[in-house]
Design a protein around this motif. Sequence first.
Motif, PDB file in Angstrom:
ATOM      1  N   GLU A   1       0.907  -1.193   0.039  1.00 57.87           N
ATOM      2  CA  GLU A   1      -0.035   0.063   0.030  1.00 57.87           C
ATOM      3  C   GLU A   1       0.824   1.504  -0.048  1.00 57.87           C
ATOM      4  OE1 GLU A   1      -2.197  -3.396   1.334  1.00 57.87           O
ATOM      5  OE2 GLU A   1      -0.376  -2.500   2.212  1.00 57.87           O
TER       6      GLU A   1
ATOM      7  N   HIS B   1       1.186   4.002  -3.061  1.00 56.35           N
ATOM      8  CA  HIS B   1       0.928   5.389  -2.706  1.00 56.35           C
ATOM      9  C   HIS B   1       2.223   6.334  -3.143  1.00 56.35           C
ATOM     10  CE1 HIS B   1      -0.074   9.100  -0.245  1.00 56.35           C
ATOM     11  NE2 HIS B   1       0.980   8.862   0.598  1.00 56.35           N
TER      12      HIS B   1
ATOM     13  N   GLN C   1       2.290   9.334  -5.850  1.00 59.14           N
ATOM     14  CA  GLN C   1       2.737  10.524  -5.355  1.00 59.14           C
ATOM     15  C   GLN C   1       3.734  11.105  -6.600  1.00 59.14           C
ATOM     16  OE1 GLN C   1       4.336   9.643  -1.374  1.00 59.14           O
ATOM     17  NE2 GLN C   1       2.947  11.336  -0.533  1.00 59.14           N
TER      18      GLN C   1
END
Length: 263
Positions: free
Chosen positions: A225, A229, A233
Amino acid sequence: MIAASLKANAAHAPRATRDCSDVEWKVRTDLAAAYRLFDRLGMTDLIYTHMSARIPDTPDHFLINPYGLMFHEVTPDNLVKVDIDGNLVDGREGDAINPAGFTIHSAVHHARPDVGAVIHLHTDAGMAVSAQADGLLPITQHSLRWYNRIAYHSYEGIALDLAERERLVADLGSHHSMILRNHGLLTAGQDVAEAAVLMYYLEQACKQQIMALAGGRPLVYPSPEVCEHTAQQYERAYPRAGVLEWDAMLRWLDGTSGPVGPR
């Protein structure tokens, strides 16, 4: 040819006698700057690796280094222009291009009209990671840019067989970066700046992986996860590679700023 190539070394070389459009000259200066930047960074293999850039106003033509020059000898004027079929469109008497380079670069430029520049290098860390079965590991912030976002192409020998082009572009797909197994690294960008910055950080990620593995201690892996993420970004929170970095890299090349390197 080599003596003539040493005359201009500035990142933004003044227009010499070359008769070309302003658009082409901009591509020539950026591509030649990339060659000299990677020379300064030590990311060379004598005369055997290559970078190319599509000419936007003649998109079936791309620029590449003359075979036999080292990176520091490449200038906007001595880049060779070829078409997708390998015909020399513009060059000096005796110019040739690396046959393996043509195989790789023509494949990507033909299959990916969104790509404006392609960089292929044989760096120590890149080749080391290309020989590791697990490929690029998600263990550093730099490497997470490529989490589930990097392609792999199996080694088929030196890229002299034009038939390999179909398999190479199939493996690349829509990715902007690829590890050529047992061979090296490839990045593809909208322009030279994007491809160059991607290559710089991909090599940094490979260096960091080799160093971490050499430590002989267990590695810490972020959760899937967190990895996803972080990759998002990079895609959403920052401009595309090269937008912020390229001018600073050119200033470094011109000697008007400090050294480029990891922090």
